[in-house]
Design a protein around this motif. Structure first.
Motif, mmCIF file in Angstrom:
data_model
loop_
_atom_site.group_PDB
_atom_site.id
_atom_site.type_symbol
_atom_site.label_atom_id
_atom_site.label_comp_id
_atom_site.label_asym_id
_atom_site.label_seq_id
_atom_site.Cartn_x
_atom_site.Cartn_y
_atom_site.Cartn_z
ATOM 1 N N ALA A 264 0.893 32.074 -23.810
ATOM 2 C CA ALA A 264 1.927 31.113 -24.191
ATOM 3 C C ALA A 264 2.956 30.982 -23.080
ATOM 4 C CB ALA A 264 2.599 31.545 -25.487
ATOM 5 N N VAL A 265 3.117 29.747 -22.565
ATOM 6 C CA VAL A 265 4.011 29.516 -21.435
ATOM 7 C C VAL A 265 5.462 29.753 -21.819
ATOM 8 C CG1 VAL A 265 4.833 27.796 -19.783
ATOM 9 C CG2 VAL A 265 2.404 27.916 -20.358
ATOM 10 N N ALA A 266 5.864 29.270 -22.984
ATOM 11 C CA ALA A 266 7.259 29.387 -23.410
ATOM 12 C C ALA A 266 7.411 30.386 -24.545
ATOM 13 C CB ALA A 266 7.795 28.027 -23.835
ATOM 14 N N GLY A 267 6.473 31.323 -24.663
ATOM 15 C CA GLY A 267 6.527 32.282 -25.749
ATOM 16 C C GLY A 267 7.265 33.543 -25.375
ATOM 17 N N THR A 268 7.113 34.531 -26.214
ATOM 18 C CA THR A 268 7.763 35.825 -25.991
ATOM 19 C C THR A 268 6.706 36.921 -25.967
ATOM 20 O OG1 THR A 268 8.132 36.056 -28.380
ATOM 21 C CG2 THR A 268 9.908 35.080 -27.076
ATOM 22 N N ASP A 269 5.581 36.619 -25.345
ATOM 23 C CA ASP A 269 4.433 37.529 -25.401
ATOM 24 C C ASP A 269 4.239 38.345 -24.127
ATOM 25 O OD1 ASP A 269 3.726 36.509 -27.979
ATOM 26 O OD2 ASP A 269 2.939 34.730 -26.980
ATOM 27 N N GLY A 270 5.170 38.291 -23.206
ATOM 28 C CA GLY A 270 5.052 39.081 -21.988
ATOM 29 C C GLY A 270 5.066 40.570 -22.281
ATOM 30 N N VAL A 271 4.377 41.330 -21.443
ATOM 31 C CA VAL A 271 4.272 42.775 -21.624
ATOM 32 C C VAL A 271 4.591 43.459 -20.303
ATOM 33 C CG1 VAL A 271 2.805 44.695 -22.319
ATOM 34 C CG2 VAL A 271 2.446 42.434 -23.327
ATOM 35 N N THR A 272 5.394 44.515 -20.341
ATOM 36 C CA THR A 272 5.692 45.308 -19.148
ATOM 37 C C THR A 272 4.952 46.638 -19.240
ATOM 38 O OG1 THR A 272 7.862 44.302 -18.820
ATOM 39 C CG2 THR A 272 7.500 46.451 -17.812
ATOM 40 N N TYR A 273 4.337 47.036 -18.125
ATOM 41 C CA TYR A 273 3.544 48.260 -18.072
ATOM 42 C C TYR A 273 4.159 49.237 -17.066
ATOM 43 C CZ TYR A 273 -0.140 45.620 -20.449
ATOM 44 O OH TYR A 273 -0.854 44.862 -21.352
ATOM 45 N N ALA A 274 3.949 50.527 -17.322
ATOM 46 C CA ALA A 274 4.334 51.579 -16.383
ATOM 47 C C ALA A 274 3.100 52.418 -16.081
ATOM 48 C CB ALA A 274 5.439 52.456 -16.964
ATOM 49 N N VAL A 275 2.827 52.624 -14.795
ATOM 50 C CA VAL A 275 1.695 53.443 -14.370
ATOM 51 C C VAL A 275 2.258 54.638 -13.607
ATOM 52 C CG1 VAL A 275 -0.450 53.508 -13.058
ATOM 53 C CG2 VAL A 275 0.274 51.374 -14.160
ATOM 54 N N THR A 276 1.845 55.836 -13.999
ATOM 55 C CA THR A 276 2.345 57.046 -13.368
ATOM 56 C C THR A 276 1.461 57.446 -12.194
ATOM 57 O OG1 THR A 276 3.260 57.837 -15.453
ATOM 58 C CG2 THR A 276 2.908 59.480 -13.735
ATOM 59 N N GLY A 277 2.102 57.772 -11.043
ATOM 60 C CA GLY A 277 1.411 58.111 -9.815
ATOM 61 C C GLY A 277 0.989 59.557 -9.731
#
Length: 285
Positions: A264-277
């Motif tokens: 969805a271009v104007a939605g609220t579906d973005g997700v942030t990820y964290a990857v541990t090194g």
């Protein structure tokens, strides 16, 4: 910091992490702006975010959400996509997300204060990488005559987007699949074919560069230019990887799927990820 490209209700949010990567909180630092593209941190610990619309503005934000965000009109009103600070020359590079977009730099009157200064645009022929100069944009805040049309001979690029500065070189990518490198020391610019869309991250101590590639991947580029897959997001086919950044100690890599699994271009579906090194960027030990 997380910029929102939502029309009319864009802005910037902040997510606070602990040293072990645990989430400690989230809050707004800019509201009511329009289609905010990529941003960047300044050496004096503020956050810059630009509107990716014609006549868009740059806002300087307090990452702690205490002071009000302020527009910096001297930095130009155009379709802002990304920017990068060059503390060595005390300038800020900016890209313009247009089919005939330009590459700019802003020279503040006083480093650390963006309320006034000079906006310049790169001028030169496409077949003469060694014959480039910077020329002043006469009226950076103009709305009727766009900045990219104010200077004769301004260099044109195919939708220049994400940019990053390190070790005297500002790199940015364009929609035609090229990674451009402006060498501020030799004062030259050249293009190389790259699969990345956002700009590459700074090299690790082992010389590797992490770059977002096609098909929702992050690749690792070795010092000899060889690309190896690092990760791929499954089920995010209509999205894009954005905002890749290392934590200061090099232990965590953060990035976002801009439109998530729905696309969805104007939605609220973005997700942030964290990857541990580890990723080879932290302090010794």
């Amino acid at each position: 910091m997380s910029n929102s490209e939502t029309p009319l209700l864009g802005g910037v949010s902040a997510v606070r992490f602990a040293a072990d990567g645990a989430t400690r909180g989230a809050y707004r630092i800019l509201s009511g702006t329009n289609v905010n593209g990529a941003g960047c941190a300044t050496p004096w610990n503020t956050w810059l975010s630009g509107e990716a619309i014609p006549g868009g503005r740059i806002f300087e934000c307090d990452p702690y959400g205490v002071a009000a965000a302020m527009p910096r009109l001297s930095m130009g009103r155009f379709t802002h996509e990304s920017m990068a600070c060059d503390p060595d020359r005390r300038v800020i590079y900016l890209t313009e997300d247009e089919p005939d977009g330009c590459f700019y730099r802003f020279v503040p009157d006083e480093w650390g204060d963006l309320t006034s200064g000079t906006l310049q645009v790169l001028v030169g022929a496409a077949d003469r990488p060694d014959a480039i100069i910077w020329r002043r944009v006469p009226n950076p805040a103009a709305l009727i005559e766009p900045a990219r049309h104010q200077v004769v001979g301004a260099r044109r690029f195919d939708r220049p987007t994400g940019c990053h500065y390190a070790d005297g070189v500002c790199r940015f990518v364009t929609a035609d699949g090229l990674l451009w490198s402006y060498d501020s020391v030799s004062h030259s610019i050249q293009a190389d074919p790259r699969p990345s869309s956002p700009p590459p991250l700074p090299p690790t101590r082992s010389g590797e560069v992490f770059a977002a590639g096609p098909a929702m991947t992050i690749d690792v580029l070795s010092p000899d230019g060889t690309a190896s897959p690092f990760l791929r997001l499954i089920g995010h086919d209509a999205s894009a990887i954005t905002g890749a950044a290392f934590s200061p100690d090099g232990r965590h890599l953060y990035f976002s799927s801009q439109r998530g699994t729905t696309g969805a271009v104007a939605g609220t579906d973005g997700v942030t990820y964290a990857v541990t090194g580890p990723f080879g960027r932290g302090t010794e030990g």
